[in-house]
Design an enzyme around this catalytic site. Structure first.
Site: not given
Length: 553
Positions: A37, A262, A272
């Site tokens: 994104e 992850r 983020k």
RNA sequence: UGGGCCGUCGCCAAGCGGUAAGGCACGGGGUUUUGAUCUCCGCAUACCCAGGUUCGAAUCCUGGCGGCCCAGCCA
């Protein structure tokens, strides 16, 4: 020796792909995608995903697309898109296709109409609060919204008018009609579309209706003919929805979603949102601050893309929650730089040394190899003169046990030059050391003195010939191994993560170094000449990582 | 307490019924004009636990225990 030349180790995703290939699934094609994104810079965790997706594609002669998941215009921007493209390229990967989910908005809309027509989606006028309320809890089933059985024709009309902008933001949403009693909460009639009058960085004001991730992602994958859709563990529960959408629209491709764990790196964060906070609240200078775990930050610190790719290969791919020690990353960059970085000398905290028996005006141009193990990397000339500068730490009046550097009355080797003896310490009234008076042994250039052993070797520069430089000593940004687990991750910020040394002296050969180039300053660490802040007469070096130190005080 | 997933050395990680790879870290020798590098050696009778199946189990079965994720009109 080169990095990444060893066989990639086995992992469960490679095994799945191998099996698919054996069974001629997807006509033997392997097509993946990396779908960030554009709401921030890429970080080391993304590198793991990038290496996996592009790596698998490369390995099986397939291809990988870079696709921006731009369905939430509120947080996204062109700047982030550009940074992401730059970082993926820097890592060394080439996308087969550059796309954005927004490229598919029209098709997504048509598929939504199809779902409505099939009675599989409905327009709901419930408020977010009502939807939450009706959704039930982890242990109790949800209940049907009053709008759940709205007639198809009405749904169609309302959805078209939603697109036209006839309704206020949030007035209606489009929901999938699945199962309000599902034990999987994601299947309790998830929202597919919401109304948002926000300017989109790519589609401008063409839409006021934006699709949700779950709906967008699977359709985008299918439209691109993706075979293996690799994502992180938290989407495991979403897979039934991914499959539901593709099973219920008329599309001839159904990628397989596979989830992996992850990356979690000790003394670091890979959120983020939090990285964004560090930037906006000025805890770091920007997204590319060398302390940031972003690819831009690592690059600026001096990390090579090869080291990061090596790191991603070493940590492996599994479904297990795990924390990687920082030492693994550091080992990767040390290994690369040890092999590839030319050596040079820099004195961080200078101490003047006057060699009293060295002729006043004499200057020798000593030829020093750029790499102790690789003569093919050439050599450079380093000036030697009567006054040299050494590291304050390399002299001790009260030496700790096993100290093998310079002490009063003792000898030490100036690297690549002569053995000197400290004859006298000149001190100020407050006891601080002003300079050392030494003598050199002319017969020790390129050979050991006879009859005695000189153990210590220290680095130095000529006072007259060296050039002033700024060295930034970076340390880990956090002093707690798992900042993410704290109530407030900012509490874990390391107050000593940056030390700027402004009075350093580096050897003259560095005056012409190219910004961005990397060196090992002997005995002190690996440094990278900063591209942003370096001035013609004032180089600025960022410390990438220290040398391994088995001595430590 | 509903659902999903995971549990092999301090940290990662191979292993896929035939008797525990590798990397990092750590400890110890050797080389060295970087206390770097390089090099050699050591480092899980043991695979979350307990039963079971089998000639044989980290691998199969059953039951526990522990951890992670999910109740956004975020991704």
């Amino acid at each position: 020796m080169s990095l990444n030349e060893n066989q990639p180790s086995s992992n469960f995703i490679r095994q799945i792909v191998n099996n698919d290939l054996k069974q001629h699934k997807n006509n033997g094609r392997v097509i993946t995608r990396f779908p960030p994104e554009p709401n921030g810079f890429l970080h080391i965790g993304h590198a793991k995903s990038i290496c996996l997706n592009f790596g698998i594609a490369e390995e099986y002669n397939g291809s990988c697309n870079l696709r921006f998941d731009d369905t939430n215009p509120e947080k996204e921007s062109i700047e982030f898109m550009e940074a992401i493209e730059r970082d993926v390229s820097w890592l060394g990967f080439e996308w087969a296709k550059l796309a954005s989910a927004s490229d598919y908005f029209e098709q997504l809309y048509d598929y939504a109409i199809e779902l409505i027509n099939k009675g599989l989606a409905y327009v709901d006028s419930s408020s977010p609060e009502q939807i939450r309320h009706y959704r039930g809890t982890l242990t109790e089933p949800g209940r049907a919204s009053p709008d759940r059985n709205r007639p198809i024709a009405e749904n169609l009309d309302l959805f078209r008018r939603m697109r036209k902008g006839e309704f206020a933001d949030g007035q209606y949403v489009l929901r999938a009609k699945i199962d309000m009693a599902s034990p999987n909460i994601n299947m309790r009639d998830p929202t597919l579309y919401r109304i948002r009058r926000v300017h989109h960085h790519r589609t401008g004001d063409a839409w006021c209706l934006y699709p949700m991730y779950d709906y967008t992602h699977c359709v985008s994958d299918a439209l691109e003919g993706i075979t293996h859709s690799l994502c992180t563990l938290e989407f495991e529960d979403h897979r039934p929805l991914y499959d539901w959408v593709l099973d219920n629209i008329d599309i001839d491709c159904h990628p397989q979603q596979i989830e992996f764990a992850r990356l979690q790196l000790e003394y670091s964060i890979v959120s983020k949102r939090k990285l964004n906070q560090l930037v906006t609240e000025k805890h770091v200078t920007d997204w590319d601050d060398p302390r940031m775990p972003t690819l831009a930050g690592l690059r600026r610190a001096g990390y090579t893309s090869a080291a990061i790719r090596d790191f991603c290969e070493r940590i492996g791919i599994t479904k297990k929650d795990s924390w990687i020690e920082m030492a693994v990353l550091e080992n990767c960059i040390r290994e690369d730089l040890n092999h590839n970085a030319p050596r040079a000398m820099a004195v961080l905290r200078p101490l003047r040394v006057v060699i009293e028996n060295y002729p006043n005006e004499r200057v020798e141009y000593l030829e020093l190899g750029n790499h102790p193990q690789r003569p093919e990397l050439g050599s450079r000339k380093v000036e030697f003169a009567k006054v040299v500068l050494i590291e304050q730490d390399d002299f001790a009046q009260l030496p700790p046990p096993k100290f093998k550097r310079l002490i009063e009355g003792g000898e030490v080797r100036l690297r690549g030059a002569y053995v000197i003896r400290c004859d006298k310490v000149i001190q100020a009234e407050d006891g601080s050391i002003i300079e050392l008076r030494c003598s050199y042994d002319p017969d020790t250039l390129g050979k050991n003195p006879e009859g005695r052993k000189v153990k210590g070797v220290i680095h130095w520069v000529s006072e007259q010939h060296s050039v002033p430089a700024v060295l930034r000593l970076y340390d880990r940004l956090f002093s707690h191994p798992n900042p993410d687990t704290l109530d407030n991750f900012l509490d874990a910020l390391n107050p000593h993560s940056l030390e700027v040394l402004s009075d350093c002296r580096v050897e003259s050969s560095l005056a012409t170094a190219k910004p961005g180039s990397r060196f090992q300053f002997e005995r002190t660490g690996y440094f990278c000449l900063d591209e942003e802040d370096t001035q013609p007469d004032k180089p600025v070096f960022n410390r990438t990582v220290t040398l391994r130190d088995s001595w430590e005080k």
